[in-house]
Write a protein that holds these residues in place. Structure first.
Motif, PDB file in Angstrom:
ATOM      1  N   CYS A   1       7.686   5.229   3.536  1.00 57.64           N
ATOM      2  CA  CYS A   1       6.354   4.968   2.961  1.00 57.64           C
ATOM      3  C   CYS A   1       5.679   3.746   3.575  1.00 57.64           C
ATOM      4  CB  CYS A   1       6.440   4.818   1.445  1.00 57.64           C
ATOM      5  SG  CYS A   1       7.617   3.552   0.890  1.00 57.64           S
ATOM      6  N   PRO A   2       5.605   3.671   4.912  1.00 62.00           N
ATOM      7  CA  PRO A   2       4.999   2.490   5.539  1.00 62.00           C
ATOM      8  C   PRO A   2       3.553   2.245   5.135  1.00 62.00           C
ATOM      9  CG  PRO A   2       5.260   4.268   7.148  1.00 62.00           C
ATOM     10  CD  PRO A   2       6.029   4.663   5.928  1.00 62.00           C
ATOM     11  N   LEU A   3       2.800   3.320   4.872  1.00 55.53           N
ATOM     12  CA  LEU A   3       1.393   3.142   4.518  1.00 55.53           C
ATOM     13  C   LEU A   3       1.206   2.584   3.107  1.00 55.53           C
ATOM     14  CD1 LEU A   3      -0.266   6.315   6.092  1.00 55.53           C
ATOM     15  CD2 LEU A   3      -0.409   3.963   6.884  1.00 55.53           C
ATOM     16  N   TYR A   4       2.271   2.630   2.291  1.00 61.47           N
ATOM     17  CA  TYR A   4       2.178   2.080   0.940  1.00 61.47           C
ATOM     18  C   TYR A   4       2.225   0.557   0.943  1.00 61.47           C
ATOM     19  CZ  TYR A   4       2.367   6.342  -1.893  1.00 61.47           C
ATOM     20  OH  TYR A   4       2.063   7.527  -2.519  1.00 61.47           O
ATOM     21  N   VAL A   5       2.675  -0.031   2.047  1.00 57.94           N
ATOM     22  CA  VAL A   5       2.851  -1.480   2.072  1.00 57.94           C
ATOM     23  C   VAL A   5       2.045  -2.151   3.187  1.00 57.94           C
ATOM     24  CG1 VAL A   5       5.103  -1.440   0.942  1.00 57.94           C
ATOM     25  CG2 VAL A   5       4.972  -1.224   3.424  1.00 57.94           C
ATOM     26  N   GLN A   6       1.005  -1.471   3.653  1.00 58.10           N
ATOM     27  CA  GLN A   6       0.063  -2.122   4.554  1.00 58.10           C
ATOM     28  C   GLN A   6      -0.858  -3.023   3.719  1.00 58.10           C
ATOM     29  OE1 GLN A   6       0.277  -1.753   8.089  1.00 58.10           O
ATOM     30  NE2 GLN A   6       2.198  -1.014   7.199  1.00 58.10           N
TER      31      GLN A   6
ATOM     32  N   TYR B   1      -6.020   4.660 -13.845  1.00 55.75           N
ATOM     33  CA  TYR B   1      -4.884   4.743 -14.769  1.00 55.75           C
ATOM     34  C   TYR B   1      -3.519   4.903 -14.095  1.00 55.75           C
ATOM     35  CZ  TYR B   1      -5.118   9.850 -14.111  1.00 55.75           C
ATOM     36  OH  TYR B   1      -5.116  11.119 -13.576  1.00 55.75           O
ATOM     37  N   ALA B   2      -3.488   5.297 -12.828  1.00 59.31           N
ATOM     38  CA  ALA B   2      -2.194   5.611 -12.214  1.00 59.31           C
ATOM     39  C   ALA B   2      -1.786   4.660 -11.089  1.00 59.31           C
ATOM     40  CB  ALA B   2      -2.214   7.053 -11.681  1.00 59.31           C
ATOM     41  N   PHE B   3      -2.586   3.621 -10.846  1.00 62.62           N
ATOM     42  CA  PHE B   3      -2.282   2.724  -9.722  1.00 62.62           C
ATOM     43  C   PHE B   3      -0.859   2.146  -9.768  1.00 62.62           C
ATOM     44  CE2 PHE B   3      -2.227  -1.428  -7.645  1.00 62.62           C
ATOM     45  CZ  PHE B   3      -2.699  -1.112  -6.379  1.00 62.62           C
ATOM     46  N   PRO B   4      -0.394   1.578 -10.891  1.00 60.94           N
ATOM     47  CA  PRO B   4       0.959   1.012 -10.906  1.00 60.94           C
ATOM     48  C   PRO B   4       2.043   2.061 -10.638  1.00 60.94           C
ATOM     49  CG  PRO B   4      -0.308   0.234 -12.794  1.00 60.94           C
ATOM     50  CD  PRO B   4      -1.095   1.348 -12.167  1.00 60.94           C
ATOM     51  N   SER B   5       1.874   3.256 -11.194  1.00 56.73           N
ATOM     52  CA  SER B   5       2.889   4.307 -11.034  1.00 56.73           C
ATOM     53  C   SER B   5       2.983   4.812  -9.603  1.00 56.73           C
ATOM     54  CB  SER B   5       2.587   5.484 -11.972  1.00 56.73           C
ATOM     55  OG  SER B   5       2.677   5.083 -13.318  1.00 56.73           O
ATOM     56  N   VAL B   6       1.845   4.893  -8.925  1.00 53.21           N
ATOM     57  CA  VAL B   6       1.855   5.333  -7.527  1.00 53.21           C
ATOM     58  C   VAL B   6       2.344   4.201  -6.630  1.00 53.21           C
ATOM     59  CG1 VAL B   6       0.418   6.133  -5.601  1.00 53.21           C
ATOM     60  CG2 VAL B   6       0.086   7.088  -7.896  1.00 53.21           C
TER      61      VAL B   6
ATOM     62  N   ASN C   1       6.287  11.770  -5.637  1.00 50.24           N
ATOM     63  CA  ASN C   1       5.992  10.876  -6.749  1.00 50.24           C
ATOM     64  C   ASN C   1       4.617  11.156  -7.343  1.00 50.24           C
ATOM     65  OD1 ASN C   1       6.468   8.454  -8.445  1.00 50.24           O
ATOM     66  ND2 ASN C   1       4.725   7.668  -7.295  1.00 50.24           N
ATOM     67  N   VAL C   2       3.663  11.550  -6.507  1.00 53.58           N
ATOM     68  CA  VAL C   2       2.316  11.882  -7.012  1.00 53.58           C
ATOM     69  C   VAL C   2       2.414  13.000  -8.048  1.00 53.58           C
ATOM     70  CG1 VAL C   2       0.094  12.901  -6.364  1.00 53.58           C
ATOM     71  CG2 VAL C   2       1.089  11.086  -4.959  1.00 53.58           C
TER      72      VAL C   2
END
Length: 309
Positions: free
Chosen positions: A167-172, A210-215, A243-244
């Protein structure tokens, strides 16, 4: 023999025949073993209470982690605080703060050390596809590895592989993968439950709200931790893109309450305790309801930038 003991025996049989941990294994042996592991994870779940060694062994195999150089890790640690130490310390003290078991097993200094080392590691990768520093959410993504793995060294290399490959794009810095995941969540929800989607939109609620923390955290922000780990067994086996759909599954499990609530954000601000098995079961069925093109986009969104296509 109990069912959990039988499941544990089945996992251990796969892990030892062929020896997935042996460096002499062939590519075909690895793939066959991983396929059997994935199937068993979906059907049985990892019986970690029966055998505490199973989950760390399985995660290392699913992540293809076999380079566990303590010297390499210690060389990063020896460099001391990274340029992001203040930002890291601003997050680490509150990581899974309400989980007593986590706090007893994982000290804050372990998290800080691992995250600093990750920053140092990626300053040595000038030709990598993505640049990595420290961004919001990394502390929570590191937490399950430190909790699960027998050593900090193993946690570091598993976390690094997970971030860099899965998930490299999740931590840019822009959290591009997270925002794309949220948009995909809206698109998927509109297909699988148009009535619920329309109701949330009538309340001006999009997934971004509403879903930012969960994603962002792959549901690691929703206790209890033992259920998060079961969910992560599934995500590591089949892909973090799912996960989505797991977040949508949680919405569907509380659908009646949401639809009956005039202010649903009050419910969605703090999701009910995570129940991994029903969430996984629903997520798997949702895959069949999505158009192939949308599902393919979902698969690629954590790691493939739009300009790479």
């Amino acid at each position: 023999m109990s069912s959990t003991a039988q499941a544990s025996q089945a996992f251990n049989k796969i892990l030892s025949q062929p020896k997935l941990s042996s460096k002499a294994r062939t590519a075909q042996e690895i793939e066959e073993g991983v396929k059997r592991l994935r199937r068993l994870i979906l059907v049985e779940g990892v019986p970690s209470q029966e055998d505490a060694t199973l989950r760390p062994r399985i995660w290392k195999i699913l992540l293809r982690v076999d380079d566990l150089s303590a010297d390499k890790y210690l060389s990063f640690v020896a460099r001391g605080p990274s340029d992001f130490r203040d930002k890291i310390r601003n997050d680490t003290f509150r990581t899974l703060a309400t989980d007593r078991g986590f706090k007893e097993r994982v000290r804050e200094d372990m998290l800080v050390r691992l995250l600093d080392a990750f920053v140092w590691r990626n300053q040595e990768r000038p030709h990598a596809t993505f640049d990595f520093t420290y961004v919001q959410g990394m502390n929570v993504l590191a937490a399950p590895f430190l909790y699960t793995m027998p050593s900090e060294v193993e946690a570091f290399f598993c976390f690094s592989r997970f971030i860099e490959q899965c998930c490299p794009l999740y931590v840019q810095p822009t959290l591009d993968g997270v925002h794309r995941g949220l948009k995909l969540l809206d698109r998927c929800l509109k297909i699988v439950d148009p009535e619920l989607f329309a109701y949330l939109r009538s309340k001006k609620l999009s997934a971004e709200i509403y879903a930012f923390p969960s994603v962002l955290t792959l549901c690691a922000c929703t206790p209890p931790l033992d259920q998060v780990l079961k969910l992560w067994d599934f995500l590591l086996a089949y892909g973090v893109h799912l996960n989505v759909l797991c977040v949508i599954a949680q919405l569907l499990l509380m659908r009646d309450e949401v639809m009956a609530c005039p202010s649903p954000m009050r419910l969605l601000r703090t999701l009910p305790p995570l129940e991994a098995l029903p969430v996984i079961g629903i997520a798997v069925t949702l895959v069949r309801d999505l158009p192939a093109e949308l599902y393919e986009e979902l698969v690629r969104h954590p790691f493939e930038a739009i300009n790479q296509r």
